[in-house]
Enzyme design. Structure first.
Site, PDB file in Angstrom:
ATOM      1  N   TRP A 205     -11.021  11.984   8.653  1.00 26.80           N
ATOM      2  CA  TRP A 205      -9.650  11.513   8.820  1.00 26.80           C
ATOM      3  C   TRP A 205      -9.512  10.109   8.283  1.00 26.80           C
ATOM      4  O   TRP A 205     -10.337   9.260   8.541  1.00 26.80           O
ATOM      5  CB  TRP A 205      -9.212  11.518  10.290  1.00 26.80           C
ATOM      6  CG  TRP A 205      -7.746  11.184  10.341  1.00 26.80           C
ATOM      7  CD1 TRP A 205      -6.724  12.020  10.062  1.00 26.80           C
ATOM      8  CD2 TRP A 205      -7.150   9.917  10.661  1.00 26.80           C
ATOM      9  NE1 TRP A 205      -5.525  11.358  10.167  1.00 26.80           N
ATOM     10  CE2 TRP A 205      -5.754  10.059  10.526  1.00 26.80           C
ATOM     11  CE3 TRP A 205      -7.669   8.670  11.014  1.00 26.80           C
ATOM     12  CZ2 TRP A 205      -4.858   9.012  10.748  1.00 26.80           C
ATOM     13  CZ3 TRP A 205      -6.793   7.629  11.240  1.00 26.80           C
ATOM     14  CH2 TRP A 205      -5.402   7.797  11.105  1.00 26.80           C
TER      15      TRP A 205
ATOM     16  N   ARG B 237       0.862  -1.189   0.000  1.00 28.89           N
ATOM     17  CA  ARG B 237       0.000   0.000   0.000  1.00 28.89           C
ATOM     18  C   ARG B 237       0.891   1.228   0.000  1.00 28.89           C
ATOM     19  O   ARG B 237       1.764   1.361   0.857  1.00 28.89           O
ATOM     20  CB  ARG B 237      -0.899  -0.001   1.240  1.00 28.89           C
ATOM     21  CG  ARG B 237      -1.982   1.066   1.205  1.00 28.89           C
ATOM     22  CD  ARG B 237      -2.631   1.263   2.546  1.00 28.89           C
ATOM     23  NE  ARG B 237      -1.761   2.001   3.464  1.00 28.89           N
ATOM     24  CZ  ARG B 237      -2.128   2.440   4.668  1.00 28.89           C
ATOM     25  NH1 ARG B 237      -3.351   2.191   5.112  1.00 28.89           N
ATOM     26  NH2 ARG B 237      -1.293   3.104   5.431  1.00 28.89           N
TER      27      ARG B 237
ATOM     28  N   GLU C 268      -4.359  -7.478   5.227  1.00 29.42           N
ATOM     29  CA  GLU C 268      -3.478  -6.378   5.629  1.00 29.42           C
ATOM     30  C   GLU C 268      -2.664  -6.838   6.838  1.00 29.42           C
ATOM     31  O   GLU C 268      -3.206  -7.417   7.785  1.00 29.42           O
ATOM     32  CB  GLU C 268      -4.306  -5.145   6.001  1.00 29.42           C
ATOM     33  CG  GLU C 268      -3.468  -3.942   6.379  1.00 29.42           C
ATOM     34  CD  GLU C 268      -4.321  -2.725   6.761  1.00 29.42           C
ATOM     35  OE1 GLU C 268      -5.454  -2.923   7.228  1.00 29.42           O
ATOM     36  OE2 GLU C 268      -3.851  -1.592   6.571  1.00 29.42           O
TER      37      GLU C 268
ATOM     38  N   HIS D 231      -8.756   6.960   2.511  1.00 29.07           N
ATOM     39  CA  HIS D 231      -9.166   7.229   3.890  1.00 29.07           C
ATOM     40  C   HIS D 231     -10.390   8.134   4.007  1.00 29.07           C
ATOM     41  O   HIS D 231     -10.397   9.096   4.784  1.00 29.07           O
ATOM     42  CB  HIS D 231      -7.985   7.778   4.706  1.00 29.07           C
ATOM     43  CG  HIS D 231      -7.801   7.016   5.974  1.00 29.07           C
ATOM     44  ND1 HIS D 231      -7.905   7.568   7.206  1.00 29.07           N
ATOM     45  CD2 HIS D 231      -7.538   5.710   6.182  1.00 29.07           C
ATOM     46  CE1 HIS D 231      -7.718   6.643   8.139  1.00 29.07           C
ATOM     47  NE2 HIS D 231      -7.491   5.513   7.535  1.00 29.07           N
TER      48      HIS D 231
ATOM     49  N   ASP E 165      -4.941   3.920  -0.174  1.00 34.64           N
ATOM     50  CA  ASP E 165      -6.042   4.186   0.757  1.00 34.64           C
ATOM     51  C   ASP E 165      -6.355   5.679   0.740  1.00 34.64           C
ATOM     52  O   ASP E 165      -5.513   6.500   1.126  1.00 34.64           O
ATOM     53  CB  ASP E 165      -5.601   3.749   2.167  1.00 34.64           C
ATOM     54  CG  ASP E 165      -6.736   3.764   3.174  1.00 34.64           C
ATOM     55  OD1 ASP E 165      -7.804   4.316   2.858  1.00 34.64           O
ATOM     56  OD2 ASP E 165      -6.540   3.221   4.276  1.00 34.64           O
TER      57      ASP E 165
ATOM     58  N   GLU F 106      -8.823   2.117  -1.794  1.00 36.10           N
ATOM     59  CA  GLU F 106      -9.531   1.809  -0.537  1.00 36.10           C
ATOM     60  C   GLU F 106     -10.225   3.039   0.038  1.00 36.10           C
ATOM     61  O   GLU F 106      -9.675   4.149  -0.014  1.00 36.10           O
ATOM     62  CB  GLU F 106      -8.486   1.288   0.454  1.00 36.10           C
ATOM     63  CG  GLU F 106      -9.011   1.015   1.843  1.00 36.10           C
ATOM     64  CD  GLU F 106      -7.895   0.486   2.745  1.00 36.10           C
ATOM     65  OE1 GLU F 106      -6.839   0.071   2.216  1.00 36.10           O
ATOM     66  OE2 GLU F 106      -8.070   0.508   3.964  1.00 36.10           O
TER      67      GLU F 106
ATOM     68  N   ARG G 232     -13.651  -5.041   3.906  1.00 34.48           N
ATOM     69  CA  ARG G 232     -12.468  -4.746   4.724  1.00 34.48           C
ATOM     70  C   ARG G 232     -12.672  -4.943   6.224  1.00 34.48           C
ATOM     71  O   ARG G 232     -11.809  -4.567   7.010  1.00 34.48           O
ATOM     72  CB  ARG G 232     -12.066  -3.275   4.490  1.00 34.48           C
ATOM     73  CG  ARG G 232     -11.647  -2.933   3.103  1.00 34.48           C
ATOM     74  CD  ARG G 232     -10.197  -3.271   2.854  1.00 34.48           C
ATOM     75  NE  ARG G 232      -9.313  -2.475   3.684  1.00 34.48           N
ATOM     76  CZ  ARG G 232      -8.367  -2.973   4.495  1.00 34.48           C
ATOM     77  NH1 ARG G 232      -8.196  -4.264   4.602  1.00 34.48           N
ATOM     78  NH2 ARG G 232      -7.598  -2.172   5.193  1.00 34.48           N
TER      79      ARG G 232
ATOM     80  N   GLU H  81     -13.576  -0.946   6.712  1.00 37.61           N
ATOM     81  CA  GLU H  81     -12.871  -1.157   7.980  1.00 37.61           C
ATOM     82  C   GLU H  81     -13.583  -0.522   9.174  1.00 37.61           C
ATOM     83  O   GLU H  81     -13.357  -0.943  10.308  1.00 37.61           O
ATOM     84  CB  GLU H  81     -11.417  -0.673   7.890  1.00 37.61           C
ATOM     85  CG  GLU H  81     -11.262   0.817   7.720  1.00 37.61           C
ATOM     86  CD  GLU H  81      -9.804   1.213   7.443  1.00 37.61           C
ATOM     87  OE1 GLU H  81      -9.183   0.603   6.553  1.00 37.61           O
ATOM     88  OE2 GLU H  81      -9.309   2.124   8.112  1.00 37.61           O
TER      89      GLU H  81
ATOM     90  N   TYR I  84      -2.150  11.324   5.955  1.00 34.60           N
ATOM     91  CA  TYR I  84      -2.451   9.992   6.427  1.00 34.60           C
ATOM     92  C   TYR I  84      -1.467   8.953   5.875  1.00 34.60           C
ATOM     93  O   TYR I  84      -1.167   8.945   4.691  1.00 34.60           O
ATOM     94  CB  TYR I  84      -3.868   9.594   6.006  1.00 34.60           C
ATOM     95  CG  TYR I  84      -4.116   8.145   6.239  1.00 34.60           C
ATOM     96  CD1 TYR I  84      -4.350   7.684   7.523  1.00 34.60           C
ATOM     97  CD2 TYR I  84      -4.044   7.233   5.208  1.00 34.60           C
ATOM     98  CE1 TYR I  84      -4.527   6.346   7.758  1.00 34.60           C
ATOM     99  CE2 TYR I  84      -4.219   5.895   5.436  1.00 34.60           C
ATOM    100  CZ  TYR I  84      -4.461   5.455   6.720  1.00 34.60           C
ATOM    101  OH  TYR I  84      -4.620   4.128   6.944  1.00 34.60           O
TER     102      TYR I  84
END
Ligand SMILES: [Mg+2]
Length: 398
Positions: A398, A147, A335, A208, A206, A232, A279, A258, A159
């Site tokens: 975030w 990643r 991951e 995010h 990602d 992602e 995820r 996630e 991030y």
């Protein structure tokens, strides 16, 4: 067999972990992970005050019944605190059942569907040279997929790019964000990575949750030439309908989930095949039992697993994930950010990480223990995830 004790252990061997230890009258014990990064004490209280008293005297073999009683019996369904607490119970009971059977948990989940579990690691850098060094470090560790996160010109903190926390951890670090600058710079980063490392390296990114659906659509389209394994969390998928717009515009594969904690968060995303990877983590989705059901639902739509595996999933949650990864047919990737040496000492485990691949090991149960004495030597330390502000000071995702 009866549950005679259940204890919550909060320890911080580098970062905070919440572990539930369930004990039975026959001496068999089980472990479950209930770590909720930045909100650990809420889960500790939920377990200690409201779950442990309900477990005492019950039959640890009745995993599904216990899960349903905790989920439906609370009346207040879903949410990360509730589902992390239920996850710890579910995983601890699977651990007990597999130990009594004398089998590693993956055998109770149907047995191995593969020889080993492919992982991806994290590479990040403030600029391209630093990023390349980080990619080379992951490649040297054997990771078959990486990643890639990088700094954005004009922003101080981004991030996935490491930086210090506030000195006492008592308040979140503030990061900054500019979506336009990010969208302009990222395709060039992947172009440079492809030129340096070639077309075959498996790359992920990602976003995010920082984009709107139309911004995510643009990014997915702009990244198509660089053949990502996935993009992602391109947009906060609480608005599941928004993924229709993203999907209409790009063939870059999408991974989401996630922060989700029940199958209801995925109904549109999976039912309409708007994503390619789910995820969710064992730890935040209510345990092995519901996550297995999610993967079966996803399989009907050619969607694969990609269990969340940052450092704040404890080795207990990681062990549970690896057993599932090995057993299910529609495994995608795991991951794996790894843990500190001290964390591995606090949680001695049978699972192994070799040349970028994980295996749960053959020890009965989850194959994990908790060194309670060492754990107690490293008490809880307040810590928060960062918050994120736009350059005018507005709070952003975030
Ligand atoms: Mg992520």
């Amino acid at each position: 067999m009866k549950i005679v004790d259940a204890r919550v252990v909060l320890t911080s061997p580098g970062r905070n972990f919440v572990t539930l230890k369930v004990e039975t009258d026959e001496g068999v014990t089980g472990l479950g992970d209930a770590t909720l990064n930045g909100r650990e004490l809420a889960v500790v209280g939920y377990l200690r005050d409201h779950v442990v008293p309900l477990l005492l005297g019950t039959d640890p073999y009745r995993i599904e019944d216990t899960w349903q009683a905790l989920y439906r019996g609370a009346y207040w369904r879903r949410g990360p605190v509730t589902m992390a607490a239920i996850a710890a119970v579910d995983v601890a009971l699977w651990d007990i059942k597999a130990k009594v059977a004398g089998l590693p948990l993956y055998q109770l989940l149907g047995g191995a569907s593969r020889e080993r579990v492919r992982t991806y690691g994290h590479a990040s850098g403030r600029d391209i040279p630093e990023l390349f060094d980080s990619i080379r470090a992951r490649l040297a560790e054997g990771y078959p997929a990486i990643r890639v996160q990088t700094g954005v010109p004009g922003l101080e903190r981004v991030y996935g790019v490491h930086h210090g926390a506030t000195p006492d951890g008592a308040r979140p670090v503030v990061e900054d964000w500019d979506t336009g600058a990010y969208l302009r710079s990222l395709p060039g980063v992947f172009d440079a990575v492809r030129q340096e490392f070639g077309p075959e390296l498996t790359l992920l990114h990602d976003a995010h949750h920082r984009l709107t659906p139309i911004q995510a659509a643009r990014l997915g389209k702009d990244l198509e030439p660089y053949d990502l394994f996935w993009l992602e969390d391109c947009t906060p998928a609480e608005n599941q309908d928004g993924l229709r717009l993203v999907r209409r515009h790009t063939t870059t594969p999408l991974a989401i989930g996630e922060v989700f904690n029940t199958v209801f968060d995925y109904q549109t995303l999976v039912g309409e095949q708007l994503i390619d990877y789910v995820r969710s983590a064992v730890t935040h989705f209510g345990g092995v039992s519901p996550l297995r059901k999610l993967f079966d639902f996803a399989a009907q739509h050619q969607i694969k697993s990609a269990i969340h595996g940052p450092e704040d999933i404890s080795p207990v949650g990681m062990a549970a994930a690896i057993h599932l990864d090995l057993a299910i047919h529609n495994f995608g990737i795991q991951e794996y950010a790894g843990h500190t040496p001290l964390t591995h000492e606090v949680f001695p485990h049978a699972y192994t990480f070799t040349d970028g691949y994980l295996h749960p090991g053959e020890a009965p149960g989850l194959g994990i223990e908790l060194d309670e004495e060492l754990a107690s030597a490293h008490p809880y330390e307040p810590a928060y995830l960062p918050i994120n502000r736009l350059q005018d000071g507005t709070i952003h995702d975030w």
